[in-house]
Design an enzyme around this catalytic site. Structure first.
Site, PDB file in Angstrom:
ATOM      1  N   ASP A  67       0.813  -1.217   0.000  1.00 43.69           N
ATOM      2  CA  ASP A  67       0.000   0.000   0.000  1.00 43.69           C
ATOM      3  C   ASP A  67       0.850   1.273   0.000  1.00 43.69           C
ATOM      4  O   ASP A  67       2.076   1.220   0.223  1.00 43.69           O
ATOM      5  CB  ASP A  67      -0.961   0.002   1.202  1.00 43.69           C
ATOM      6  CG  ASP A  67      -0.309  -0.477   2.497  1.00 43.69           C
ATOM      7  OD1 ASP A  67       0.937  -0.483   2.570  1.00 43.69           O
ATOM      8  OD2 ASP A  67      -1.034  -0.821   3.428  1.00 43.69           O
ATOM      9  N   ASP A 136      -7.841  -3.075  14.384  1.00 45.79           N
ATOM     10  CA  ASP A 136      -9.226  -3.378  13.994  1.00 45.79           C
ATOM     11  C   ASP A 136      -9.284  -4.559  13.011  1.00 45.79           C
ATOM     12  O   ASP A 136     -10.310  -4.817  12.411  1.00 45.79           O
ATOM     13  CB  ASP A 136      -9.883  -2.139  13.362  1.00 45.79           C
ATOM     14  CG  ASP A 136      -9.120  -1.629  12.149  1.00 45.79           C
ATOM     15  OD1 ASP A 136      -8.095  -2.258  11.770  1.00 45.79           O
ATOM     16  OD2 ASP A 136      -9.535  -0.611  11.561  1.00 45.79           O
ATOM     17  N   HIS A 138      -7.413  -4.830  10.232  1.00 50.20           N
ATOM     18  CA  HIS A 138      -7.119  -4.508   8.829  1.00 50.20           C
ATOM     19  C   HIS A 138      -5.841  -5.191   8.359  1.00 50.20           C
ATOM     20  O   HIS A 138      -4.923  -5.440   9.150  1.00 50.20           O
ATOM     21  CB  HIS A 138      -7.115  -2.996   8.580  1.00 50.20           C
ATOM     22  CG  HIS A 138      -5.972  -2.243   9.164  1.00 50.20           C
ATOM     23  ND1 HIS A 138      -6.132  -1.199  10.047  1.00 50.20           N
ATOM     24  CD2 HIS A 138      -4.632  -2.351   8.988  1.00 50.20           C
ATOM     25  CE1 HIS A 138      -4.950  -0.715  10.372  1.00 50.20           C
ATOM     26  NE2 HIS A 138      -4.023  -1.397   9.743  1.00 50.20           N
ATOM     27  N   GLU A 143      -9.904  -1.970   5.435  1.00 50.37           N
ATOM     28  CA  GLU A 143     -10.503  -1.700   6.735  1.00 50.37           C
ATOM     29  C   GLU A 143     -11.744  -2.577   6.936  1.00 50.37           C
ATOM     30  O   GLU A 143     -12.263  -3.142   5.968  1.00 50.37           O
ATOM     31  CB  GLU A 143     -10.913  -0.220   6.795  1.00 50.37           C
ATOM     32  CG  GLU A 143      -9.761   0.750   6.584  1.00 50.37           C
ATOM     33  CD  GLU A 143      -8.871   0.906   7.822  1.00 50.37           C
ATOM     34  OE1 GLU A 143      -9.067   0.178   8.812  1.00 50.37           O
ATOM     35  OE2 GLU A 143      -7.986   1.771   7.793  1.00 50.37           O
TER      36      GLU A 143
HETATM   37  C1  F6R Z   1       1.477  -1.674   6.256  1.00 53.19           C
HETATM   38  C2  F6R Z   1       0.105  -2.126   6.338  1.00 53.19           C
HETATM   39  C3  F6R Z   1      -0.677  -2.176   7.604  1.00 53.19           C
HETATM   40  C4  F6R Z   1       0.109  -2.641   8.840  1.00 53.19           C
HETATM   41  C5  F6R Z   1      -0.780  -2.671  10.078  1.00 53.19           C
HETATM   42  C6  F6R Z   1      -0.005  -3.047  11.320  1.00 53.19           C
HETATM   43  O1  F6R Z   1       1.951  -1.690   4.918  1.00 53.19           O
HETATM   44  O2  F6R Z   1      -0.402  -2.419   5.318  1.00 53.19           O
HETATM   45  O3  F6R Z   1      -1.788  -3.019   7.405  1.00 53.19           O
HETATM   46  O4  F6R Z   1       0.641  -3.907   8.597  1.00 53.19           O
HETATM   47  O5  F6R Z   1      -1.366  -1.418  10.263  1.00 53.19           O
HETATM   48  O6  F6R Z   1       0.920  -2.037  11.587  1.00 53.19           O
HETATM   49  P1  F6R Z   1       2.009  -2.161  12.763  1.00 53.19           P
HETATM   50  O7  F6R Z   1       3.005  -3.177  12.323  1.00 53.19           O
HETATM   51  O8  F6R Z   1       2.607  -0.786  12.824  1.00 53.19           O
HETATM   52  O9  F6R Z   1       1.272  -2.554  13.984  1.00 53.19           O
END
Ligand code: F6R
Length: 242
Positions: A67, A136, A138, A143
């Site tokens: 992303d 959440d 995701h 989301e």
């Molecule tokens: C990052 C991404 C997000 C993260 C998720 C967890 O490219 O796509 O889905 O993997 O938000 O983030 P952390 O590792 O910071 O808890």
């Protein structure tokens, strides 16, 4: 689904890096799907270290990131481009043409996203997709409530994601409100998926996602249906399911 429990974040980073390394050793021209966020930081540091030691060769590897914020220039300190280059790509021998990250500077979502899916097919699909998990549930920027059938698409960031990421920007106004993300369908098409989770604040969502119902309300829950999914978490993140 395989579950691997590690002692702590350091152990998680090393073991997850070992799995990515094994993929590269077994298939030097592997296509790796990569994630940003705080969890993979230690893992990328290991890959850099092992490359510098002469144990890894990225010359034939292709990478495809999950992303990118829409509307953020590549060189912005909070862009995922910047994250990936500073933590990994600048330090290894990957060919610049083999690096793929959604183009946040492309204003037309259709152009940015359709081209991304075509590119993924052109390189033969993703061999190993690395994922983190949001509080959440995701994955990527998919989301709660996102249809499982979507390929790469443009999303409006939810209030919870905006709130979680605001700390990285000077103000709420400066923060992008949209992002381009691989869809759940794109992620599910990867041959193997490795999720890394760390810390006690992830314990509840890990339980809900992998021991609860499969539902778009918890996007990561679909991974229960993936034929080759590994959840690797430290003891804190797995404390509710062990
Ligand atoms: C990052 C991404 C997000 C993260 C998720 C967890 O490219 O796509 O889905 O993997 O938000 O983030 P952390 O590792 O910071 O808890």
């Amino acid at each position: 689904m395989k579950i691997v429990c590690t002692k702590d974040y350091q152990d998680l980073s090393r073991k997850a890096a070992m799995l990515l390394s094994a993929q590269i050793i077994m298939k030097p021209n592997a296509v790796l799907g990569l994630a940003t966020g705080s969890t993979p930081i230690g893992l990328y540091a290991h890959l850099v270290e092992w490359y510098q030691r002469g144990d890894l060769d990225f010359s034939e590897v292709t990478t495809i990131n999950l992303d990118e914020y829409r509307g953020l220039p590549r060189d912005h300190a909070q862009s995922y481009h910047h994250y990936m280059y500073t933590r990994l790509f600048h330090h290894i021998n990957i060919h610049p043409d083999h690096i793929h990250i959604p183009d946040g500077a492309e204003p037309d979502p259709l152009r940015a996203c359709a081209a991304y899916d075509v590119m993924i097919q052109r390189v033969g699909g993703i061999d190993l997709q690395l994922l983190g998990i949001g509080l959440d549930g995701h994955i990527g920027f998919n989301e709660p409530g996102t249809a499982f059938e979507l390929g790469t698409h443009c999303v409006d960031l939810t209030e919870s994601t905006l709130a979680a990421n605001q700390r990285f920007f000077a103000s709420r106004e400066e923060m992008p409100k949209q992002a381009y993300t691989m869809g759940v369908k794109t992620i599910m098409q990867a041959k193997k998926v490795l999720m890394v989770a760390s810390g006690k604040e992830k314990a509840e969502i890990v339980k809900k996602a992998f021991f609860g119902r499969v539902t778009p309300q918890v996007p990561a829950s679909i991974l229960q249906m993936h034929p080759d999914f590994t959840l690797m978490g430290d003891q804190e993140a797995l404390q509710r399911i062990l």
